[in-house]
Design an enzyme around this catalytic site. Structure first.
Site, PDB file in Angstrom:
ATOM      1  N   SER A 194       0.829  -1.212   0.000  1.00 26.79           N
ATOM      2  CA  SER A 194       0.000   0.000   0.000  1.00 26.79           C
ATOM      3  C   SER A 194       0.858   1.254   0.000  1.00 26.79           C
ATOM      4  O   SER A 194       0.329   2.341  -0.174  1.00 26.79           O
ATOM      5  CB  SER A 194      -0.975   0.009   1.172  1.00 26.79           C
ATOM      6  OG  SER A 194      -0.519  -0.715   2.255  1.00 26.79           O
ATOM      7  N   HIS A 242      -3.379  -3.579  -5.618  1.00 27.20           N
ATOM      8  CA  HIS A 242      -3.634  -3.103  -4.263  1.00 27.20           C
ATOM      9  C   HIS A 242      -5.103  -3.318  -3.877  1.00 27.20           C
ATOM     10  O   HIS A 242      -5.992  -2.553  -4.280  1.00 27.20           O
ATOM     11  CB  HIS A 242      -3.265  -1.608  -4.154  1.00 27.20           C
ATOM     12  CG  HIS A 242      -3.396  -1.058  -2.780  1.00 27.20           C
ATOM     13  ND1 HIS A 242      -3.834   0.216  -2.511  1.00 27.20           N
ATOM     14  CD2 HIS A 242      -3.165  -1.635  -1.567  1.00 27.20           C
ATOM     15  CE1 HIS A 242      -3.860   0.408  -1.203  1.00 27.20           C
ATOM     16  NE2 HIS A 242      -3.463  -0.691  -0.610  1.00 27.20           N
ATOM     17  N   GLU A 267      -6.643  -1.220  -6.856  1.00 24.61           N
ATOM     18  CA  GLU A 267      -5.814  -0.294  -7.632  1.00 24.61           C
ATOM     19  C   GLU A 267      -4.759  -1.123  -8.376  1.00 24.61           C
ATOM     20  O   GLU A 267      -4.012  -1.874  -7.758  1.00 24.61           O
ATOM     21  CB  GLU A 267      -5.124   0.718  -6.708  1.00 24.61           C
ATOM     22  CG  GLU A 267      -6.099   1.712  -6.094  1.00 24.61           C
ATOM     23  CD  GLU A 267      -5.429   2.671  -5.109  1.00 24.61           C
ATOM     24  OE1 GLU A 267      -5.900   3.807  -5.001  1.00 24.61           O
ATOM     25  OE2 GLU A 267      -4.453   2.284  -4.436  1.00 24.61           O
ATOM     26  N   ASN A 320      -5.077   6.266  -0.933  1.00 21.85           N
ATOM     27  CA  ASN A 320      -4.342   6.662   0.273  1.00 21.85           C
ATOM     28  C   ASN A 320      -3.735   8.053   0.155  1.00 21.85           C
ATOM     29  O   ASN A 320      -3.366   8.658   1.147  1.00 21.85           O
ATOM     30  CB  ASN A 320      -3.255   5.637   0.618  1.00 21.85           C
ATOM     31  CG  ASN A 320      -3.852   4.463   1.381  1.00 21.85           C
ATOM     32  OD1 ASN A 320      -4.946   4.572   1.937  1.00 21.85           O
ATOM     33  ND2 ASN A 320      -3.157   3.344   1.392  1.00 21.85           N
TER      34      ASN A 320
HETATM   35  N1  LIG Z   1      -3.904  -4.644   6.353  1.00 23.05           N
HETATM   36  C1  LIG Z   1      -4.345  -3.766   5.482  1.00 23.05           C
HETATM   37  O1  LIG Z   1      -5.281  -3.012   5.734  1.00 23.05           O
HETATM   38  C2  LIG Z   1      -3.701  -3.703   4.129  1.00 23.05           C
HETATM   39  C3  LIG Z   1      -4.433  -3.157   3.062  1.00 23.05           C
HETATM   40  C4  LIG Z   1      -3.841  -3.132   1.786  1.00 23.05           C
HETATM   41  C5  LIG Z   1      -2.562  -3.599   1.613  1.00 23.05           C
HETATM   42  N2  LIG Z   1      -1.875  -4.112   2.680  1.00 23.05           N
HETATM   43  C6  LIG Z   1      -0.515  -4.640   2.419  1.00 23.05           C
HETATM   44  O2  LIG Z   1      -0.592  -6.059   2.345  1.00 23.05           O
HETATM   45  C7  LIG Z   1       0.633  -6.639   2.838  1.00 23.05           C
HETATM   46  C8  LIG Z   1       0.314  -7.602   3.961  1.00 23.05           C
HETATM   47  O3  LIG Z   1      -0.409  -6.958   4.950  1.00 23.05           O
HETATM   48  P1  LIG Z   1      -1.259  -7.764   6.073  1.00 23.05           P
HETATM   49  O4  LIG Z   1      -2.061  -6.742   6.787  1.00 23.05           O
HETATM   50  O5  LIG Z   1      -1.911  -8.917   5.454  1.00 23.05           O
HETATM   51  O6  LIG Z   1      -0.056  -8.242   7.024  1.00 23.05           O
HETATM   52  P2  LIG Z   1      -0.079  -9.480   8.048  1.00 23.05           P
HETATM   53  O7  LIG Z   1       0.981  -9.159   9.035  1.00 23.05           O
HETATM   54  O8  LIG Z   1      -1.451  -9.790   8.499  1.00 23.05           O
HETATM   55  O9  LIG Z   1       0.415 -10.710   7.136  1.00 23.05           O
HETATM   56  C9  LIG Z   1       1.705 -10.799   6.565  1.00 23.05           C
HETATM   57  C10 LIG Z   1       2.043 -12.269   6.440  1.00 23.05           C
HETATM   58  O10 LIG Z   1       3.195 -12.388   5.635  1.00 23.05           O
HETATM   59  C11 LIG Z   1       4.050 -13.368   6.214  1.00 23.05           C
HETATM   60  N3  LIG Z   1       5.410 -13.072   5.729  1.00 23.05           N
HETATM   61  C12 LIG Z   1       6.239 -12.083   6.085  1.00 23.05           C
HETATM   62  N4  LIG Z   1       7.336 -12.100   5.338  1.00 23.05           N
HETATM   63  C13 LIG Z   1       7.216 -13.149   4.466  1.00 23.05           C
HETATM   64  C14 LIG Z   1       8.007 -13.671   3.404  1.00 23.05           C
HETATM   65  N5  LIG Z   1       9.172 -13.124   3.094  1.00 23.05           N
HETATM   66  N6  LIG Z   1       7.531 -14.723   2.722  1.00 23.05           N
HETATM   67  C15 LIG Z   1       6.349 -15.286   3.027  1.00 23.05           C
HETATM   68  N7  LIG Z   1       5.552 -14.822   4.015  1.00 23.05           N
HETATM   69  C16 LIG Z   1       5.967 -13.756   4.715  1.00 23.05           C
HETATM   70  C17 LIG Z   1       3.864 -13.227   7.696  1.00 23.05           C
HETATM   71  O11 LIG Z   1       4.222 -14.419   8.369  1.00 23.05           O
HETATM   72  C18 LIG Z   1       2.381 -12.933   7.778  1.00 23.05           C
HETATM   73  O12 LIG Z   1       1.608 -14.106   7.912  1.00 23.05           O
HETATM   74  C19 LIG Z   1       1.517  -5.474   3.230  1.00 23.05           C
HETATM   75  O13 LIG Z   1       2.345  -5.144   2.150  1.00 23.05           O
HETATM   76  C20 LIG Z   1       0.525  -4.363   3.490  1.00 23.05           C
HETATM   77  O14 LIG Z   1       1.076  -3.086   3.340  1.00 23.05           O
HETATM   78  C21 LIG Z   1      -2.419  -4.198   3.928  1.00 23.05           C
END
Ligand SMILES: NC(=O)c1ccc[n+]([C@@H]2O[C@H](COP(=O)([O-])OP(=O)(O)OC[C@H]3O[C@@H](n4cnc5c(N)ncnc54)[C@H](O)[C@@H]3O)[C@@H](O)[C@H]2O)c1
Length: 518
Positions: free
Chosen positions: A128, A149, A161, A199
């Site tokens: 994001s 996204h 997005e 955002n």
């Molecule tokens: N949470 C939100 O509201 C949101 C919205 C849009 C985008 N995002 C983006 O999505 C991505 C994930 O966010 P999330 O909220 O799901 O995070 P999260 O912490 O819930 O999940 C991340 C997962 O990735 C795993 N992980 C970390 N490094 C890894 C790797 N190298 N290989 C494999 N697995 C790995 C972790 O163990 C974890 O289970 C981020 O880039 C975040 O910016 C989040």
């Protein structure tokens, strides 16, 4: 190039989702429901299998409520495969990563993936805030790296997005636009710039709310109520920030601010940083701007019913406010209503005795009273629709007598509005926030981040605004919005309120902002 349907990846394409957290699990669910075989993997042992179990439980609950066919659930779950080894992604035609938000982690992952998956496999990132261009930079085949996204929760939020990095090929963009649409999502195309569309363009919604609070224009509950009941937003800025979490919301603002070299338009608020320092992170912590442990939610400040007999009311002109006021007063059986032909001059919308009422134009009420030579002057904040709004905000000039303010309150109450008084800050709450949302969105379009149509669609579907900012500008008139911003900029003398070039141009030409012009 074929039709958008034929461009979509066929459902036989294996989709790999890396990262089985909140977003990865949601995305895997969406892809599997759309018919793709899905492989899900996570660095943490057992996390991918746990995500598949969570998805199965979620879908089973939906089936129990008859929201989805039970057979579809079992077919979808069968398509989901939790794997532990990256080599198991070798058959993928699309990888979507949703791992930790860290540039180096994402680069490393894509480099590893590049040597496992076929050379034409599309590599998508759900980042994001990180530049898609930067993620792609050192990876073999940067043309196939794209931002996809999703919003949280991915199965429910319609917007996706599709983000083009500098090296991303247009074919990959078109494919992902078509694929997201085939998955039942609303895709919008954007360039890889800080905050992409949503955002970035939503920042003023929080920033102006925080600034109003800092300037003591009103308390949180009052400003929230005005933004909801007058502005038509689903939630006010403070309840929304409490829901998002101040750690998350502050971090997004800070990352957009830093990525723009400290542009004052995105300056984070010390009021929010204090909450982060205190650990008052919002709903999830039980306390943010509001205290969720207290028995009673704070109520918005609402003016008591004014019972003094109000003198005859005169309504001028054909503005939305004037028309709605006249209609609402007539409907409530108000007897002494005068509706002369022509306007009241200098933007006067209504008079009640010697009280004059005007719509805010970005100047304070006190300044306007001085400019007009009228002591008893009251300003009304913008509403999405004055015909249906349930609340309206008023602000009085320092020179306005209390009895004169009461007349304005009585008039609004007679028209069926609850009335909240704001302190006399320039642009009030809704007008100032909407003008800044419009300005930011216009600037994004001006910089070629997206089209005008995509910008409005993104704000409607990504943050559920009641109207696309650019369509809102057209409804009010780009010239009127430009005036509000010029007045704010003069008042504050800050670069923060500088006018977008595109808004300035449209204000001068009279052309609409919400449509792309060749
Ligand atoms: N949470 C939100 O509201 C949101 C919205 C849009 C985008 N995002 C983006 O999505 C991505 C994930 O966010 P999330 O909220 O799901 O995070 P999260 O912490 O819930 O999940 C991340 C997962 O990735 C795993 N992980 C970390 N490094 C890894 C790797 N190298 N290989 C494999 N697995 C790995 C972790 O163990 C974890 O289970 C981020 O880039 C975040 O910016 C989040």
């Amino acid at each position: 190039m074929g039709t958008s349907e034929s461009l979509a990846l066929p459902v036989s394409t294996v989709v790999a989702v890396v990262g089985a957290g909140a977003m990865g699990a949601g995305i895997a669910q969406v892809a599997a429901l759309a018919g793709h075989p899905v492989r899900i993997i996570d660095a943490r042992a057992g996390a991918a299998a746990a995500a598949v179990t969570r998805i199965r439980d979620t879908l089973s609950q939906l089936a129990a409520k008859k929201k989805i066919d039970a057979r579809k659930v079992s077919e979808t779950v069968q398509r989901l495969d939790a794997v532990e080894d990256i080599e198991a992604l070798g058959a993928a035609g699309l990888v979507i990563e949703a791992v930790v938000e860290d540039l180096e982690a994402k680069r490393l992952l894509f480099s590893q993936l590049a040597s496992v998956v076929p050379h034409d496999c599309i590599l998508a990132t759900n980042t994001s805030s990180i530049s898609v261009t930067a993620i792609a930079a050192r990876v073999n085949g940067p043309q196939r790296i794209v931002g996809m996204h999703f919003f949280n929760p991915a199965p429910q939020m319609p917007l996706v997005e599709i983000v083009a990095g500098l090296a991303t090929s247009s074919e990959v963009i078109q494919r992902m636009m078509a694929t997201a649409a085939a998955w039942g999502k609303v895709p919008v195309q954007t360039k890889s710039t800080p905050g992409f569309i949503v955002n970035r363009c939503a920042r003023p919604f929080y920033a102006e709310g925080l600034r109003l609070l800092l300037e003591q224009a009103g308390d949180c509950a009052t400003i929230d109520a005005i933004m909801r009941e007058s502005g038509g937003f689903r939630m006010g800025p403070f309840e929304l920030m409490d829901m998002i979490g101040h750690d998350v919301n502050y971090a997004v603002t800070k990352s957009v601010f830093d990525a723009n070299y400290g542009d004052p338009r995105y300056t984070p608020s010390l009021a929010q940083l204090e909450l982060v320092h205190a650990g008052f992170l919002g709903r999830k912590a039980g306390r943010g701007f509001y205290d969720y442990g207290s028995a009673e939610a704070p109520r918005p400040a609402t003016e008591p019913i004014v019972t003094v007999p109000s003198p005859s009311i005169t309504i001028f002109g054909d503005s939305d406010l004037a028309k709605a006021l006249a209609r609402r007063l007539e409907a409530s059986g108000h007897r002494h209503l005068d509706r002369p032909y022509g306007d009241g001059g200098h933007g006067v919308v209504a008079k009640s005795g010697d009280t004059v009422v005007l719509l805010t134009d970005g100047r304070t009420a006190t300044q306007r009273a001085q400019d007009l030579g009228k002591d008893n002057l009251v300003l009304v904040d913008l509403a999405l629709d004055f015909g249906t709004a349930t609340r309206v905000a008023l602000a009085k000039a320092d020179s306005c007598a209390d009895y004169a303010f009461d007349r304005a309150v009585a008039m609004m109450q007679a028209a069926g509005f609850a009335v909240s008084r704001l302190q006399d800050v320039p642009g009030m709450a809704v007008m100032r926030t909407v003008a800044m949302l419009i300005n930011e969105t216009a600037e994004a379009v001006n910089h070629g981040v997206c089209t005008a149509e995509a910008a409005d669609l993104a704000m409607l579907k990504g943050v559920s605004y009641p109207r696309g900012p650019l369509a809102w500008a057209d409804a009010i008139g780009p010239a009127a919005i430009a005036r509000v911003l010029l007045n704010l900029s003069t008042w504050y003398g800050e670069d923060r309120y500088r006018l977008s070039t595109l808004l300035r141009r449209r204000a001068a030409s009279g052309e609409r902002l919400s449509v792309s012009h060749a």
